[in-house]
Motif scaffolding. Structure first.
Motif, PDB file in Angstrom:
ATOM      1  N   ARG A   5       0.795  -1.144  -0.074  1.00 53.31           N
ATOM      2  CA  ARG A   5       0.113  -0.051   0.084  1.00 53.31           C
ATOM      3  C   ARG A   5       0.984   1.240  -0.040  1.00 53.31           C
ATOM      4  NH1 ARG A   5      -3.680   0.219   5.118  1.00 53.31           N
ATOM      5  NH2 ARG A   5      -1.592   0.426   5.857  1.00 53.31           N
ATOM      6  N   ILE A   8       1.849   2.518  -3.352  1.00 54.94           N
ATOM      7  CA  ILE A   8       0.957   3.213  -4.000  1.00 54.94           C
ATOM      8  C   ILE A   8       0.606   4.612  -3.411  1.00 54.94           C
ATOM      9  CG2 ILE A   8      -1.799   3.159  -4.524  1.00 54.94           C
ATOM     10  CD1 ILE A   8      -1.316   0.087  -4.540  1.00 54.94           C
ATOM     11  N   PRO A  34      -3.722  -5.508  -7.811  1.00 54.15           N
ATOM     12  CA  PRO A  34      -4.304  -4.851  -8.814  1.00 54.15           C
ATOM     13  C   PRO A  34      -5.605  -5.300  -9.414  1.00 54.15           C
ATOM     14  CG  PRO A  34      -1.848  -4.632  -9.080  1.00 54.15           C
ATOM     15  CD  PRO A  34      -2.458  -5.776  -7.946  1.00 54.15           C
ATOM     16  N   LEU A  41      -8.557   1.143  -6.759  1.00 53.16           N
ATOM     17  CA  LEU A  41      -7.274   2.162  -7.558  1.00 53.16           C
ATOM     18  C   LEU A  41      -8.198   3.029  -8.499  1.00 53.16           C
ATOM     19  CD1 LEU A  41      -5.107  -1.058  -8.059  1.00 53.16           C
ATOM     20  CD2 LEU A  41      -4.733   0.826  -6.195  1.00 53.16           C
ATOM     21  N   ILE A  46      -6.027   5.526 -10.503  1.00 55.29           N
ATOM     22  CA  ILE A  46      -4.857   4.824 -10.966  1.00 55.29           C
ATOM     23  C   ILE A  46      -5.275   3.709 -11.667  1.00 55.29           C
ATOM     24  CG2 ILE A  46      -3.134   3.071 -10.248  1.00 55.29           C
ATOM     25  CD1 ILE A  46      -3.152   4.495  -7.547  1.00 55.29           C
ATOM     26  N   LEU A  51      -0.308   0.225 -13.352  1.00 52.17           N
ATOM     27  CA  LEU A  51       0.459   0.492 -12.010  1.00 52.17           C
ATOM     28  C   LEU A  51       1.728  -0.292 -12.123  1.00 52.17           C
ATOM     29  CD1 LEU A  51      -0.129   1.387  -9.132  1.00 52.17           C
ATOM     30  CD2 LEU A  51      -1.143  -0.822  -8.741  1.00 52.17           C
TER      31      LEU A  51
END
Length: 63
Positions: A5, A8, A34, A41, A46, A51
């Motif tokens: 996490r 991200i 993902p 996301l 995202i 990603l």
């Protein structure tokens, strides 16, 4: 493949999306898949497909 996490969150911050980063901190699990978490996301702007290429060490060749 699962992504931490914090990676991200760091990506969001590097893109100037601090508000999304704060929300991701509370909404995302410690380890993000993902595909499984694509809807979460997407809320942060995202694209799960992209990603892996944006986080260092995940999408490139040679690690």
């Amino acid at each position: 493949m699962r992504i931490d996490r914090q990676q991200i969150i760091d990506l969001l911050k590097s893109q100037g999306k601090d508000d999304h980063a704060d929300q991701a901190q509370s909404d995302l699990p410690d380890q993000v898949d993902p595909e499984q978490h694509a809807d979460l996301l997407a809320r942060f702007g995202i694209n799960p497909t992209d990603l892996l290429g944006k986080i260092p060490g995940l999408g490139g060749f040679g690690g």
